[in-house]
Design a protein around this motif. Structure first.
Motif, mmCIF file in Angstrom:
data_model
loop_
_atom_site.group_PDB
_atom_site.id
_atom_site.type_symbol
_atom_site.label_atom_id
_atom_site.label_comp_id
_atom_site.label_asym_id
_atom_site.label_seq_id
_atom_site.Cartn_x
_atom_site.Cartn_y
_atom_site.Cartn_z
ATOM 1 N N ASN A 1 0.709 -1.237 -0.158
ATOM 2 C CA ASN A 1 0.022 0.024 -0.106
ATOM 3 C C ASN A 1 0.756 1.296 0.053
ATOM 4 O O ASN A 1 1.629 1.367 0.699
ATOM 5 N N ILE A 2 0.764 2.034 -0.934
ATOM 6 C CA ILE A 2 1.724 3.107 -1.121
ATOM 7 C C ILE A 2 1.524 4.190 0.175
ATOM 8 O O ILE A 2 2.553 4.959 0.349
ATOM 9 N N PHE A 3 0.328 4.170 0.506
ATOM 10 C CA PHE A 3 0.082 5.141 1.374
ATOM 11 C C PHE A 3 0.584 4.829 2.848
ATOM 12 O O PHE A 3 0.620 5.612 3.827
ATOM 13 N N ASP A 4 1.140 3.619 3.294
ATOM 14 C CA ASP A 4 1.637 3.228 4.196
ATOM 15 C C ASP A 4 3.172 3.178 4.251
ATOM 16 O O ASP A 4 3.820 2.914 5.361
ATOM 17 N N LEU A 5 3.731 3.666 2.906
ATOM 18 C CA LEU A 5 5.379 3.730 2.897
ATOM 19 C C LEU A 5 5.668 5.197 3.414
ATOM 20 O O LEU A 5 4.842 6.006 3.434
ATOM 21 N N SER A 6 6.838 5.067 3.828
ATOM 22 C CA SER A 6 7.673 6.415 3.944
ATOM 23 C C SER A 6 7.729 7.276 2.970
ATOM 24 O O SER A 6 7.602 6.585 1.743
#
Length: 265
Positions: free
Chosen positions: A70-75
């Motif tokens: 999930n790209i929105f969980d990435l830094s």
């Protein structure tokens, strides 16, 4: 037998601006190595969906996974790393007027990976620019040192495509790739897009209102209407589906479930 993870998986994506619900619970999968076309009228949510996938806009709810993450969980650093795996052909080519064509094509190689220790040299970037210009049918010896305003609209689109593929991205986005082109040049650009994507083995997502282009580029297609995903299927079924919204849109019919307001003074 285990099921492969889609290259891009979107689940229950919603985005609003005040009372304007631009995306409503959108879910879709884009398989690796395929071309996915999203159609819909102005204001249907296509561009907002593209910005969300690119990580340029945060949705109100839902998830977007790339390779299962999930790209929105990435830094921020991890998200930037994902973005470096992507290429983009903008609607108006969006070339840099102050740079010669070869530097436009090699822009990401020259300036986009400053934290990457293996950043290519200027000579390597030039060689890559020449190679991809040839892939899109342009002679680098002729156009390499010209500037964007010295090229026709069709040539600018080719340069934009060359820039999109120069870094061999895993995912390429196309924003209305045939807008502003005559039908013959539109067909040429579509053929180049399909050929380049196939050669790279990339995953492609295109948004368009050009039905001929959608069928030439796409393996699979979906339609958005008022922010909702109302149809998904094979791109070659766009003109034959019995979905009344898709039928009206793809055939350009005035009568149907899509209401178009016209004001004549």
């Amino acid at each position: 037998m285990t099921q492969s993870v889609p290259k891009i998986r979107i689940r229950n994506l919603s985005k609003s601006f005040g009372s304007n619900h631009v995306l409503r619970d959108v879910s879709m999968d884009v398989e690796a190595g395929t071309s996915f076309v999203i159609i819909g009228g102005s204001g249907s949510g296509k561009s907002v969906l593209l910005r969300c996938i690119l990580g340029l806009m945060v949705p109100d709810s839902g998830s977007i996974e790339i390779d299962g993450q999930n790209i929105f969980d990435l830094s921020s650093a991890q998200r930037n790393e994902k973005l470096q795996q992507m290429g983009m052909l903008f609607q108006n080519a969006a070339l840099f007027d102050s740079l010669p064509i070869w530097q436009n094509v090699a822009f990401a190689l020259l300036y986009g990976h400053r934290k990457n220790k293996s950043k290519v040299s200027r000579n390597e970037a030039y060689d890559t620019a020449c190679r991809v210009l040839e892939l899109v049918g342009l002679d680098p010896d002729i156009v390499g040192y010209l500037y964007p305003d010295e090229l026709s609209g069709g040539m600018q689109k080719r340069v934009g495509l060359a820039r999109a593929i120069a870094s061999k991205p895993e995912i390429i986005f196309f924003d209305e790739p045939t807008t502003g082109l005559d039908p013959i040049m539109g067909a040429v650009i579509d053929e180049l897009i399909k050929s380049c994507v196939d050669q790279l083995g990339s995953t492609a997502i295109a948004i368009t209102h050009d039905m001929a282009s959608a069928q030439r580029i796409g393996d699979h297609a979906a339609m958005l209407y008022k922010g909702e995903l109302i149809w998904q299927g094979k791109a070659n079924e766009l003109l034959t589906t019995n979905n009344p919204y898709v039928h009206q849109f793809t055939h350009g019919l005035r009568q149907g479930p899509i209401n178009v307001e016209t004001k004549i003074k």
